[in-house]
Design a protein around this motif. Structure first.
Motif: not given
Length: 688
Positions: A127, A174-176, A200, A443-448
């Motif tokens: 991502k 796994e972070d952005m 993120g 909240r931040h989306p987790d989709t990048g």
């Protein structure tokens, strides 16, 4: 010499403070000699050439008197990928990191490629690839090259062969967080930051590694974390007092993704930090507090990473304003005495002069159209903000400069010869509002995907740009040259009293550094926005620049001065010398066309849903359909959306991930169809 004797000799050299790396050249007493501002200029070993990041070369063979004889010495065509990076040059060898950190070593005089190294970063990025366009550059030190990758690795290579010496992961898998900026090397340490605050919940930091071994030496966080976990140092405890709410759940931001400078006299390292995560101050920190150390210069002890001082340009940053632009170290005669300063033009439209020993504010002057502030306080350096600039509930605000910045990441330059700062200035605006944003639930989306927590709409039809020569001592304009459209290129100043800059309409230009008079130009056929460098090879002076479009400039095709297509644009390394007579090869035509899918019957509701998906997932690289500017393919001139099977293989399964196209495995079959419906509707609208 026997091996035991050789080992003893090497140990003796190490004790004497010299470096026994025979494979990389003879031992030297001062490993940083090439990086000092006083260096001869024969080499360009770092992003801004020296530790002081002036983007100035003292070389003078190519000068106001000789530049008319400057011609193309050689060129190399590059494959698709971001070409907007800064090369370096040492001992007559040119090194580039283009695309996703693909490193090439090139004979600086002839253009012959010596070796190529590919870290296969795009395939490893996951991502992280979704808001990332590749490398901006690399660094050299003691026969080693250092480059960062989109997936977060910092890699050391042997400069002679391209062999990997070591590799460390600098971020979480796994972070952005991802790396786009060039590493910096100083005093046996290599420093790297990261980006990711726009996509993120990212907390920024910088890390120093041992330049020889890759061992981590220290890490400094640019914003505080969760107080319940304890603070890493006293600077984090101090900064936390300027935040409110549960900011750590949003990350905070402050990523140091681009520029750093180093003062060897005081052993001070200067970090330029970025915007908040998310942008919107009301979401991130309940609209309260300065939010240290966002949009700041931070001075650190280079040996320990401990905080020394900071200066914040935009307290409570809420517009994507960065201080990750070039920080030029200089000495200016202020009030009759020499004063060591750091000069920076951050995004916010002002040019600042700060005391680099103490962080004390000296001056700030407006260099572009500014609507967010009416002035900068002459004592404190804090801005006097315009009422409404923070786009409160039910209101919108037309912000100038836009989040692209009056000065973006494309480098400015400082010439100690003329005493002037040369800044590529952009004038563009965007309207901000809180429409549709609930600060409590966001909240931040987790989709990048890009997630500013604000509604941001470009102001159309009023943008322009110029190359500005600014006198930081007299605090006035020395000269200004208009440049086409909104984006113009990075800057090189030289001892030949010249300033080189590329432009969006395809020309590479040399100006008289004192007057701004245009003395020479070259038609590259494509935009030239990357920063140029100067160096010598076999006793001759050369100027090198990369041509072609990538990064944000290529996404915003409407802001370029010429039409650029991803598939057909020429990405090139251009190298010039006095008497050069080479010619560019004619571009090879690439024909691409839209293909309809007869089975896809028009569906207005599906197209509307597809627009939302495209805006969140695709626009960051492709731009809006019909306006892509070269960073990624123009989808309205592509056969790919015409085939459901091909579209799924590429978009969902990542068939082109190695070329920079990320996989979106979370998209359903219906969502893929909705995006295709949107593209089909756009194609038919343009055709009619």
């Amino acid at each position: 010499m026997s091996w035991p004797i050789l080992g003893t000799a090497m140990a003796a050299l190490a004790i004497a403070g010299m470096t026994p790396l025979a494979a990389h050249g003879p031992p030297v007493a001062d490993p940083d000699a090439r990086l000092r501002d006083s260096a001869s200029g024969a080499d360009w070993p770092a992003y801004g050439r020296t530790l002081g990041e002036q983007h100035f070369s003292p070389l003078s063979a190519i000068s106001t008197g000789t530049v008319a004889r400057l011609g193309l010495a050689w060129s190399i065509d590059l494959p698709p990928g971001n070409p907007m990076s800064a090369p370096i040059a040492v001992n007559g060898v040119l090194y580039t990191a283009t695309g996703y950190s693909v490193v090439r070593a090139i004979d600086g005089a002839s253009g012959r490629i010596l070796w190529t190294y590919d870290p296969h970063a795009a395939e490893a990025a996951g991502k992280k690839l979704r808001m990332n366009w590749g490398s901006r550059g690399l660094a050299w030190w003691e026969g080693r090259l250092y480059v960062g990758t989109v997936d977060g690795r910092l890699i050391a290579l042997e400069a002679r062969t391209g062999k990997t010496l070591w590799s460390v992961m600098t971020v979480g898998k796994e972070d952005m967080r991802s790396i786009t900026g060039a590493p910096r090397v100083f005093d046996g340490k290599v420093l790297i930051g990261h980006g990711g605050a726009d996509v993120g919940p990212t907390r920024g930091y910088v890390t120093a590694y041992d330049a020889r071994s890759g061992r981590q030496l220290w890490r400094f966080y640019t914003v505080p974390g969760n107080p319940a976990d304890g603070f890493e140092d006293s600077a984090q405890a101090m900064a936390a007092k300027t935040w409110s709410g549960r900011w750590w759940e949003h990350g905070g931001g402050g990523t140091a993704w681009n520029t750093f400078s180093y003062d060897p006299e005081t052993r001070s390292l200067f970090i330029g930090t970025g915007n908040g995560a998310p942008w919107n101050h009301r979401v991130r920190s309940e609209g309260k507090g300065d939010n240290l150390f966002l949009c700041s210069i931070i001075a650190l002890d280079a040996d320990t990473g401990r905080y020394k001082w900071h200066f914040q340009f935009n307290p409570g940053e809420t517009w994507d304003y960065n201080a990750a632009m070039d920080m030029h170290l200089a000495t200016l005669p202020i009030a009759g005495k020499p004063r060591k300063v750091v000069i920076e033009a951050p995004k916010n439209g002002y040019l600042y002069v700060i005391d680099r020993n103490t962080g004390a504010f000296i001056s700030a002057d407006r260099i572009a159209k500014v609507t967010w502030a009416s002035a900068i306080d002459s004592v404190t350096g804090r801005p006097v903000e315009t009422p409404g600039a923070r786009y409160a509930d039910g209101q919108s605000f037309e912000l100038w400069p836009s989040p692209h910045g009056a000065h973006s990441w494309l480098p400015s330059a400082f010439s100690p010869q003329t005493g002037l700062v040369y800044v590529p200035v952009m004038n563009s605006g965007e309207t901000f509002s809180n429409a549709g944003i609930d600060p409590q639930s966001w909240r931040h989306p987790d989709t990048g995907e890009w997630s500013p927590a604000a509604r941001v709409v470009p102001v159309s039809g009023q943008q322009d740009s110029y190359l500005l020569a600014w006198d930081p001592l007299r605090r006035r304009q020395a000269w200004k040259v208009p440049t086409p459209a909104a984006w113009n290129g990075g800057v090189l100043a030289t001892g030949g009293r010249l300033v080189f800059q590329g432009q969006g309409q395809g020309r590479f230009i040399a100006y008289d550094a004192a007057s701004g008079r245009r003395l020479w130009s070259f038609d590259a056929g494509v935009p030239v926005l990357a920063p140029p460098i100067a160096y010598t090879a076999r006793g001759k002076e050369y100027i090198t620049v990369l041509a072609g479009v990538g990064t944000t400039a290529g996404v915003l095709g409407g802001e370029m001065a010429m039409t650029v297509d991803y598939r057909s644009q020429q990405r090139r390394i251009l190298t010039f010398a006095l008497g050069g007579s080479a010619r560019l090869a004619a571009p090879v035509p690439v024909v691409s066309a839209w293909h309809d899918d007869p089975a896809l019957l028009p569906d207005a509701q599906a197209a509307e849903r597809g627009f939302g998906l495209f805006a969140r997932r695709c626009v960051a690289c492709h731009g809006m359909p019909g306006a892509s500017g070269g960073t990624a393919p123009e989808l309205l001139r592509s056969a790919m959306p015409g085939s459901a099977e091909t579209f799924e293989q590429i978009v969902r399964h990542g068939a082109l991930q190695s070329q920079g196209m990320p996989a979106f495995a979370e998209l359903s079959t219906q969502q893929l169809t909705d995006i295709r419906q949107f593209l089909h509707a756009q194609a038919h609208r343009q055709a009619n």
